[in-house]
Each structure stands twice: as structure tokens, then as C-alpha cells.
Design a protein around this motif. Structure first.
Motif, PDB file in Angstrom:
ATOM      1  N   SER A 170       0.831  -1.203   0.000  1.00 21.38           N
ATOM      2  CA  SER A 170       0.000   0.000   0.000  1.00 21.38           C
ATOM      3  C   SER A 170       0.867   1.255   0.000  1.00 21.38           C
ATOM      4  CB  SER A 170      -0.945   0.006   1.204  1.00 21.38           C
ATOM      5  OG  SER A 170      -0.234   0.170   2.397  1.00 21.38           O
ATOM      6  N   MET A 171       0.366   2.268  -0.694  1.00 21.95           N
ATOM      7  CA  MET A 171       1.073   3.546  -0.798  1.00 21.95           C
ATOM      8  C   MET A 171       0.040   4.655  -0.920  1.00 21.95           C
ATOM      9  SD  MET A 171       3.945   2.487  -3.632  1.00 21.95           S
ATOM     10  CE  MET A 171       5.093   3.818  -3.382  1.00 21.95           C
ATOM     11  N   HIS A 172       0.402   5.832  -0.446  1.00 23.03           N
ATOM     12  CA  HIS A 172      -0.450   7.003  -0.673  1.00 23.03           C
ATOM     13  C   HIS A 172       0.042   7.711  -1.938  1.00 23.03           C
ATOM     14  CE1 HIS A 172       2.615   9.674   1.070  1.00 23.03           C
ATOM     15  NE2 HIS A 172       2.740   8.752   2.022  1.00 23.03           N
ATOM     16  N   GLY A 173      -0.726   8.669  -2.411  1.00 26.50           N
ATOM     17  CA  GLY A 173      -0.448   9.316  -3.693  1.00 26.50           C
ATOM     18  C   GLY A 173       0.936   9.929  -3.807  1.00 26.50           C
ATOM     19  N   ILE A 174       1.344  10.685  -2.803  1.00 28.42           N
ATOM     20  CA  ILE A 174       2.657  11.337  -2.864  1.00 28.42           C
ATOM     21  C   ILE A 174       3.772  10.294  -2.869  1.00 28.42           C
ATOM     22  CG2 ILE A 174       4.246  12.903  -1.678  1.00 28.42           C
ATOM     23  CD1 ILE A 174       1.904  14.310  -3.080  1.00 28.42           C
ATOM     24  N   ALA A 175       3.592   9.208  -2.120  1.00 29.47           N
ATOM     25  CA  ALA A 175       4.589   8.131  -2.133  1.00 29.47           C
ATOM     26  C   ALA A 175       4.681   7.506  -3.523  1.00 29.47           C
ATOM     27  CB  ALA A 175       4.247   7.073  -1.086  1.00 29.47           C
ATOM     28  N   LEU A 176       3.542   7.356  -4.201  1.00 28.56           N
ATOM     29  CA  LEU A 176       3.563   6.844  -5.572  1.00 28.56           C
ATOM     30  C   LEU A 176       4.306   7.801  -6.497  1.00 28.56           C
ATOM     31  CD1 LEU A 176      -0.009   5.367  -5.966  1.00 28.56           C
ATOM     32  CD2 LEU A 176       2.120   4.162  -6.499  1.00 28.56           C
ATOM     33  N   TYR A 234      -4.061  11.631  -9.204  1.00 25.67           N
ATOM     34  CA  TYR A 234      -5.240  11.465  -8.361  1.00 25.67           C
ATOM     35  C   TYR A 234      -6.514  11.130  -9.140  1.00 25.67           C
ATOM     36  CZ  TYR A 234      -2.484  12.513  -4.282  1.00 25.67           C
ATOM     37  OH  TYR A 234      -1.548  12.446  -3.279  1.00 25.67           O
ATOM     38  N   PRO A 235      -6.790  11.780 -10.268  1.00 28.39           N
ATOM     39  CA  PRO A 235      -7.956  11.331 -11.050  1.00 28.39           C
ATOM     40  C   PRO A 235      -7.809   9.887 -11.534  1.00 28.39           C
ATOM     41  CG  PRO A 235      -7.266  13.514 -11.762  1.00 28.39           C
ATOM     42  CD  PRO A 235      -6.208  13.003 -10.822  1.00 28.39           C
ATOM     43  N   LEU A 236      -6.577   9.510 -11.888  1.00 26.88           N
ATOM     44  CA  LEU A 236      -6.319   8.146 -12.333  1.00 26.88           C
ATOM     45  C   LEU A 236      -6.571   7.154 -11.188  1.00 26.88           C
ATOM     46  CD1 LEU A 236      -3.610   6.972 -14.641  1.00 26.88           C
ATOM     47  CD2 LEU A 236      -3.576   5.994 -12.374  1.00 26.88           C
ATOM     48  N   LEU A 237      -6.099   7.480  -9.975  1.00 26.17           N
ATOM     49  CA  LEU A 237      -6.339   6.598  -8.824  1.00 26.17           C
ATOM     50  C   LEU A 237      -7.832   6.463  -8.545  1.00 26.17           C
ATOM     51  CD1 LEU A 237      -3.515   7.827  -6.404  1.00 26.17           C
ATOM     52  CD2 LEU A 237      -3.615   5.614  -7.580  1.00 26.17           C
ATOM     53  N   ASN A 238      -8.553   7.569  -8.634  1.00 27.96           N
ATOM     54  CA  ASN A 238     -10.010   7.513  -8.425  1.00 27.96           C
ATOM     55  C   ASN A 238     -10.687   6.623  -9.457  1.00 27.96           C
ATOM     56  OD1 ASN A 238     -10.035   9.178  -6.154  1.00 27.96           O
ATOM     57  ND2 ASN A 238     -10.200  11.035  -7.376  1.00 27.96           N
ATOM     58  N   ARG A 239     -10.291   6.783 -10.721  1.00 33.15           N
ATOM     59  CA  ARG A 239     -10.877   5.966 -11.791  1.00 33.15           C
ATOM     60  C   ARG A 239     -10.544   4.488 -11.594  1.00 33.15           C
ATOM     61  NH1 ARG A 239      -9.019   8.607 -15.695  1.00 33.15           N
ATOM     62  NH2 ARG A 239      -7.265   7.319 -16.292  1.00 33.15           N
ATOM     63  N   MET A 240      -9.301   4.204 -11.210  1.00 32.25           N
ATOM     64  CA  MET A 240      -8.899   2.821 -10.991  1.00 32.25           C
ATOM     65  C   MET A 240      -9.667   2.201  -9.823  1.00 32.25           C
ATOM     66  SD  MET A 240      -4.795   3.102 -11.665  1.00 32.25           S
ATOM     67  CE  MET A 240      -4.460   1.354 -11.503  1.00 32.25           C
ATOM     68  N   SER A 285      -8.936   1.551  -1.236  1.00 36.54           N
ATOM     69  CA  SER A 285      -8.251   2.569  -0.442  1.00 36.54           C
ATOM     70  C   SER A 285      -8.846   2.652   0.947  1.00 36.54           C
ATOM     71  CB  SER A 285      -8.314   3.939  -1.129  1.00 36.54           C
ATOM     72  OG  SER A 285      -9.633   4.441  -1.096  1.00 36.54           O
ATOM     73  N   THR A 286      -8.005   3.110   1.865  1.00 31.95           N
ATOM     74  CA  THR A 286      -8.429   3.392   3.234  1.00 31.95           C
ATOM     75  C   THR A 286      -7.727   4.675   3.662  1.00 31.95           C
ATOM     76  OG1 THR A 286      -6.620   2.046   4.131  1.00 31.95           O
ATOM     77  CG2 THR A 286      -8.761   0.964   3.879  1.00 31.95           C
ATOM     78  N   TRP A 287      -8.281   5.324   4.660  1.00 33.12           N
ATOM     79  CA  TRP A 287      -7.666   6.531   5.198  1.00 33.12           C
ATOM     80  C   TRP A 287      -6.734   6.137   6.332  1.00 33.12           C
ATOM     81  CZ3 TRP A 287      -7.524  11.164   3.079  1.00 33.12           C
ATOM     82  CH2 TRP A 287      -8.480  11.478   2.115  1.00 33.12           C
ATOM     83  N   ASN A 288      -5.503   6.604   6.268  1.00 32.99           N
ATOM     84  CA  ASN A 288      -4.515   6.396   7.314  1.00 32.99           C
ATOM     85  C   ASN A 288      -4.494   7.658   8.161  1.00 32.99           C
ATOM     86  OD1 ASN A 288      -2.264   6.084   8.902  1.00 32.99           O
ATOM     87  ND2 ASN A 288      -0.923   5.435   7.252  1.00 32.99           N
ATOM     88  N   LYS A 290      -3.969  10.479   5.276  1.00 35.48           N
ATOM     89  CA  LYS A 290      -3.522  10.134   3.930  1.00 35.48           C
ATOM     90  C   LYS A 290      -4.305   8.930   3.440  1.00 35.48           C
ATOM     91  CE  LYS A 290       1.138  11.789   4.711  1.00 35.48           C
ATOM     92  NZ  LYS A 290       2.509  11.421   4.972  1.00 35.48           N
ATOM     93  N   ARG A 291      -4.735   9.021   2.198  1.00 35.78           N
ATOM     94  CA  ARG A 291      -5.456   7.906   1.598  1.00 35.78           C
ATOM     95  C   ARG A 291      -4.436   6.902   1.092  1.00 35.78           C
ATOM     96  NH1 ARG A 291     -10.753   9.022  -1.682  1.00 35.78           N
ATOM     97  NH2 ARG A 291     -11.734   7.066  -1.142  1.00 35.78           N
ATOM     98  N   GLU A 292      -4.509   5.684   1.586  1.00 31.15           N
ATOM     99  CA  GLU A 292      -3.595   4.615   1.199  1.00 31.15           C
ATOM    100  C   GLU A 292      -4.288   3.731   0.166  1.00 31.15           C
ATOM    101  OE1 GLU A 292      -0.446   3.735   2.524  1.00 31.15           O
ATOM    102  OE2 GLU A 292      -0.362   5.540   3.774  1.00 31.15           O
ATOM    103  N   TYR A 293      -3.581   3.455  -0.910  1.00 30.00           N
ATOM    104  CA  TYR A 293      -4.116   2.626  -1.982  1.00 30.00           C
ATOM    105  C   TYR A 293      -3.431   1.268  -1.974  1.00 30.00           C
ATOM    106  CZ  TYR A 293      -6.105   6.948  -3.684  1.00 30.00           C
ATOM    107  OH  TYR A 293      -6.807   8.118  -3.782  1.00 30.00           O
TER     108      TYR A 293
END
Length: 113
Positions: free
Chosen positions: A30-36, A53-59, A67-70, A79-82
Motif C-alpha cells: 500500500s502507498m499514498h499518492g505522494i509516495a507513488l 489522483y484522477p487516475l487513482l479515483n478511476r482505478m 483505499s483506506t484513510w490512514n 492520507k489515503r492509502e491505496y
């Protein structure tokens, strides 16, 4: 001509970054957006927040990610973790195979063996 190229590049990058995102989450967990974004930078792939971020939402809407909130325990922002989902795990090998086949075709067309 430049507009045509930009449109093509946008579409190409969407699919390519989706593939890279699934691969990153599969290998790194798992990673959050900035880590990606930082991970991609380390791999010499420039991806900005406005693209990711739009790509993560679409995926996530497609069921490829979950995703979960950390929530930080001391300070900082949530941070939202994917993480890759079961559906993402199933489609990833197909996407990699398709990418590899197309990459080989391009090399053949260019005359590289």
C-alpha cells in the motif's frame, strides 16, 4: 500537429501509468499518492498530482484498487492509502502481457531484434 501529439500522449500515458501503478502497488504494497509520485520519480517516470489522483479515483471505481484513510496518531494530515484489489491482481498479468506483446511488435517494426 502538436495538438494531435498531445492528445495521443495523454491517452498513452493514462494506460501506461495505470499499468505502472498496479505494478508498484503489487510489489511495494500500500502507498499514498505522494509516495507513488516519489516512487515514479525514482523510476524516472514523471507523474504529477493532477494526473495521478484522477487516475487513482478511476482505478478505484473500476475495482482495480482499494483505499483506506490512514489517520496519523500524532500530527499531520490523514492520507489515503491505496492497495491493489483482487480484481487488480487478476487484470495485472493480462496488462503486462499485452504491454510486452505490443512492445515486441514495435521493436520488430523498427527493425530491432
Amino acid at each position: 500537429m502538436e495538438d494531435d501529439y498531445k492528445k495521443w500522449l495523454t491517452q498513452f500515458r493514462k494506460g501506461y501509468i495505470e499499468l505502472c501503478t498496479l505494478m508498484a502497488l503489487k510489489t511495494k504494497g500500500s502507498m499514498h499518492g505522494i509516495a507513488l509520485i516519489r516512487f515514479f520519480e525514482d523510476m524516472d517516470l514523471q507523474v504529477n498530482e493532477g494526473t495521478l489522483y484522477p487516475l487513482l479515483n478511476r482505478m478505484e471505481q473500476n475495482g482495480w484498487l482499494e483505499s483506506t484513510w490512514n489517520m496519523p496518531t500524532t500530527s499531520g494530515h490523514p492520507k489515503r492509502e491505496y492497495i491493489i484489489s483482487k480484481k487488480g491482481e487478476i487484470i495485472l498479468p493480462k496488462l503486462v502481457e499485452t504491454y510486452d506483446l505490443h512492445h515486441e511488435s514495435i521493436k520488430k517494426i523498427k527493425g530491432i531484434k
